[in-house]
Each structure stands twice: as structure tokens, then as C-alpha cells.
Design a protein around this motif. Structure first.
Motif, PDB file in Angstrom:
ATOM      1  N   TYR A 201      -5.900 -10.273  -4.713  1.00  8.92           N
ATOM      2  CA  TYR A 201      -5.481  -9.141  -5.329  1.00  8.92           C
ATOM      3  C   TYR A 201      -5.527  -9.452  -6.983  1.00  8.92           C
ATOM      4  O   TYR A 201      -6.262  -8.719  -7.356  1.00  8.92           O
ATOM      5  CB  TYR A 201      -4.150  -9.455  -5.012  1.00  8.92           C
ATOM      6  CG  TYR A 201      -3.474  -8.839  -3.638  1.00  8.92           C
ATOM      7  CD1 TYR A 201      -3.755  -7.455  -3.336  1.00  8.92           C
ATOM      8  CD2 TYR A 201      -2.909  -9.769  -2.851  1.00  8.92           C
ATOM      9  CE1 TYR A 201      -3.893  -6.952  -2.476  1.00  8.92           C
ATOM     10  CE2 TYR A 201      -2.838  -9.332  -1.135  1.00  8.92           C
ATOM     11  CZ  TYR A 201      -2.564  -7.034  -1.483  1.00  8.92           C
ATOM     12  OH  TYR A 201      -2.241  -7.403   0.126  1.00  8.92           O
TER      13      TYR A 201
ATOM     14  N   ARG B 119      -5.964   1.521 -11.876  1.00  9.57           N
ATOM     15  CA  ARG B 119      -5.490   2.004 -11.054  1.00  9.57           C
ATOM     16  C   ARG B 119      -4.381   1.108 -10.284  1.00  9.57           C
ATOM     17  O   ARG B 119      -4.089   1.401  -9.292  1.00  9.57           O
ATOM     18  CB  ARG B 119      -6.304   1.493  -9.646  1.00  9.57           C
ATOM     19  CG  ARG B 119      -5.897   2.473  -8.922  1.00  9.57           C
ATOM     20  CD  ARG B 119      -7.136   2.927  -7.359  1.00  9.57           C
ATOM     21  NE  ARG B 119      -7.735   1.924  -7.577  1.00  9.57           N
ATOM     22  CZ  ARG B 119      -7.886   1.356  -6.136  1.00  9.57           C
ATOM     23  NH1 ARG B 119      -6.265   1.107  -5.580  1.00  9.57           N
ATOM     24  NH2 ARG B 119      -8.319   0.315  -5.692  1.00  9.57           N
ATOM     25  N   TYR B 120      -4.023   0.720 -10.841  1.00  9.48           N
ATOM     26  CA  TYR B 120      -3.195  -0.827 -10.167  1.00  9.48           C
ATOM     27  C   TYR B 120      -1.522  -1.027 -11.006  1.00  9.48           C
ATOM     28  O   TYR B 120      -1.574  -1.127 -12.922  1.00  9.48           O
ATOM     29  CB  TYR B 120      -3.850  -2.041 -10.226  1.00  9.48           C
ATOM     30  CG  TYR B 120      -4.436  -2.400  -9.749  1.00  9.48           C
ATOM     31  CD1 TYR B 120      -4.274  -2.505  -8.087  1.00  9.48           C
ATOM     32  CD2 TYR B 120      -5.833  -2.467  -9.954  1.00  9.48           C
ATOM     33  CE1 TYR B 120      -5.221  -2.674  -7.556  1.00  9.48           C
ATOM     34  CE2 TYR B 120      -6.880  -2.016  -8.827  1.00  9.48           C
ATOM     35  CZ  TYR B 120      -6.430  -2.480  -7.215  1.00  9.48           C
ATOM     36  OH  TYR B 120      -7.213  -2.742  -6.248  1.00  9.48           O
TER      37      TYR B 120
ATOM     38  N   VAL C 292       1.197  -4.203  -6.856  1.00 12.16           N
ATOM     39  CA  VAL C 292       0.861  -5.104  -6.390  1.00 12.16           C
ATOM     40  C   VAL C 292       2.576  -5.988  -7.232  1.00 12.16           C
ATOM     41  O   VAL C 292       2.284  -6.542  -7.960  1.00 12.16           O
ATOM     42  CB  VAL C 292      -0.591  -6.311  -7.179  1.00 12.16           C
ATOM     43  CG1 VAL C 292      -0.537  -7.658  -6.570  1.00 12.16           C
ATOM     44  CG2 VAL C 292      -1.215  -5.099  -6.607  1.00 12.16           C
TER      45      VAL C 292
ATOM     46  N   VAL D 186      -7.081  -6.483  -9.450  1.00  8.96           N
ATOM     47  CA  VAL D 186      -6.876  -5.836 -10.578  1.00  8.96           C
ATOM     48  C   VAL D 186      -7.162  -5.585 -11.828  1.00  8.96           C
ATOM     49  O   VAL D 186      -7.634  -4.564 -12.752  1.00  8.96           O
ATOM     50  CB  VAL D 186      -5.825  -6.479 -10.468  1.00  8.96           C
ATOM     51  CG1 VAL D 186      -4.542  -6.001 -12.321  1.00  8.96           C
ATOM     52  CG2 VAL D 186      -4.349  -6.262  -9.636  1.00  8.96           C
TER      53      VAL D 186
ATOM     54  N   THR E 201      -1.787   1.678  -7.236  1.00 10.25           N
ATOM     55  CA  THR E 201      -1.485   0.296  -6.347  1.00 10.25           C
ATOM     56  C   THR E 201      -0.589  -0.221  -6.724  1.00 10.25           C
ATOM     57  O   THR E 201      -1.066  -0.662  -8.006  1.00 10.25           O
ATOM     58  CB  THR E 201      -2.983   0.002  -5.650  1.00 10.25           C
ATOM     59  OG1 THR E 201      -4.384   0.812  -4.486  1.00 10.25           O
ATOM     60  CG2 THR E 201      -2.139  -1.767  -4.788  1.00 10.25           C
TER      61      THR E 201
ATOM     62  N   ASP F 116      -6.851  -2.205  -0.411  1.00 10.83           N
ATOM     63  CA  ASP F 116      -6.696  -3.637  -1.206  1.00 10.83           C
ATOM     64  C   ASP F 116      -6.025  -4.911  -0.074  1.00 10.83           C
ATOM     65  O   ASP F 116      -6.890  -5.731   0.196  1.00 10.83           O
ATOM     66  CB  ASP F 116      -5.595  -3.335  -2.293  1.00 10.83           C
ATOM     67  CG  ASP F 116      -6.309  -2.917  -3.568  1.00 10.83           C
ATOM     68  OD1 ASP F 116      -7.505  -2.957  -4.398  1.00 10.83           O
ATOM     69  OD2 ASP F 116      -6.082  -1.713  -3.567  1.00 10.83           O
TER      70      ASP F 116
END
Length: 225
Positions: free
Chosen positions: A179, A189-190, A143, A183, A141, A108
Motif C-alpha cells: 500500500y 490519487r491517494y 488509505v 501511494v 483512494t 489497490d
């Protein structure tokens, strides 16, 4: 080593921390590792670029200001060269053994920095991603998100800046936007955590949302107390 639980989880999980400079990835990486270990999960930390002897040497090339400026394609290829070694020597063996891997940055970051920041087409990054990683993608992931100006102000207090930290405000605004786009494309997944508060506030929010995520739920079976 194989993780065993009532859910018979045999494969380790792959968690990555992402964000611009100054959001506290390294600090909260240790927080996540300690949190997993407290729940009986075998976990290791690593970072990109780096994670192996060769990868750390490539990291020096990428971050040092002692070398002439490099072309964006060179930077991109070096990132994936380090990642290929990282995957084969560290990430994949640990996952296969049942160990969870928590990484400070992964692909990412390439989409954000080399794609958003440098302007390299996403299709070219995706080609390298598929070649180097096959079907492997992070299970989760995280963030860490804050205003670009806040992150850069924090990063500036750490001492000498590396090659990326000396980029312009506009560069990091493009990185941050990339980023956000990642998302939006795959929200399942985030986890996005507001990193603008105090260390304790961010830590609390991070661990609360992590505990409620399916990646942890499938291991623990329920929310920890």
C-alpha cells in the motif's frame, strides 16, 4: 440520475477506502457516505470482493475456510471475476448516472494482498486491471493506515477470522508495504489517514482531509464550513 451543480458535474466520482484488517474501513465508509450526502451529493456504498449477487458468492469462496487452500492465481482470477461483474452491474452504471460510488476496497487491494502478500508479479495484475477496467481508475483512494500489529489486534476482537485474517504477521507487513508503495507511485490519487487514534479522531482527520481534496473542491467550489 444526474448530479447538477454550479460546476455542472455530470459524472459521478469513484472513491475507494483501503487498508489492512482492523483499520475501520467499513465504519468509515458509512462516515464518507453520510458526509457526501450532507453536501447534496448522491452517493452509494459497495464493497469488494462482492457488491453483486455473483460477487458475494465469489466473496464466500475467497473468505471461507470451508474450502481447500487455493492457488494464488486462482485467488487473483476470482478477485477480477467478481470485479468485472461489480463494474458492469454497479459501479459503471452509477457513475454514468451521476451518482458517486464509495467502495470498501478495489484494485489497490489486489496489488497489496495478491501482489504484496502473495508475491504475484505486479505486471500480471496490471494486465488484468487493464482488461477488466479499461481506463477506469478511482478518482480518490483513501488509505487508512496503522501499525500492522494494531490492525490485527483490532480485527482479532471481531470474532471468527476469515481466510485472510488468519494470515501471518509477515503477510500483512508485506500488504502494508505494498500500500505504501502504491501511494508513493501516485500520491495525487491517494489520501493517507492515520487510523491509529480513536474513532472520533480518525473521523475528524478523514473528513478534514477529504473536504480539502480536489475531488470535493470541484463539486463544492470551496471548503465547507
Amino acid at each position: 440520475m444526474t448530479i447538477t451543480s454550479h460546476n455542472a458535474v455530470t459524472r459521478g466520482r469513484f472513491i475507494c477506502l483501503e487498508g489492512i484488517e482492523g483499520v475501520g474501513k467499513s465504519t468509515h465508509l458509512n462516515t464518507v457516505i453520510a458526509h457526501l450526502q450532507a453536501r447534496g451529493i448522491t452517493a452509494v456504498s459497495t464493497r469488494e470482493p462482492g457488491g453483486t449477487v455473483l460477487g458475494e458468492a465469489i466473496r464466500t469462496l475467497l473468505l471461507s475456510q470451508d474450502f481447500p487452500p487455493m492457488h494464488g492465481d486462482t485467488e487473483l482470477l476470482l478477485m477480477f471475476a467478481a470485479r468485472a461483474e461489480h463494474l458492469q452491474r454497479v459501479i459503471l452504471p452509477h457513475l454514468a448516472a451521476g451518482t458517486w460510488v464509495v467502495s470498501d476496497r478495489f484494485t489497490d487491494a489486489t496489488y497489496a494482498y495478491q501482489g504484496g502478500g502473495r508475491g504475484i508479479a505486479q505486471t500480471r495484475i496490471t494486465q488484468l486491471e487493464n482488461w477488466v477496467q479499461g481506463t477506469l481508475r478511482p478518482d480518490l483512494t483513501i488509505v487508512l493506515d496503522t501499525q500492522v500489529s494494531t490492525g490485527l489486534s483490532r480485527a482479532g476482537k471481531r470474532g471468527d477470522s476469515d481466510r485472510f485474517e488468519q494470515e501471518t504477521l509477515e503477510f500483512f507487513q508485506r500488504v502494508s508495504a505494498a500500500y505504501q508503495q502504491r501511494v508513493a507511485q501516485d500520491p495525487a490519487r491517494y489520501l493517507v489517514v492515520d487510523a491509529s487514534g480513536t474513532l472520533d479522531q480518525v473521523r475528524h482527520d478523514l473528513l478534514t482531509t477529504l473536504d480539502a481534496h480536489p475531488v470535493l473542491q470541484e463539486y463544492t467550489g470551496s471548503c465547507p464550513p
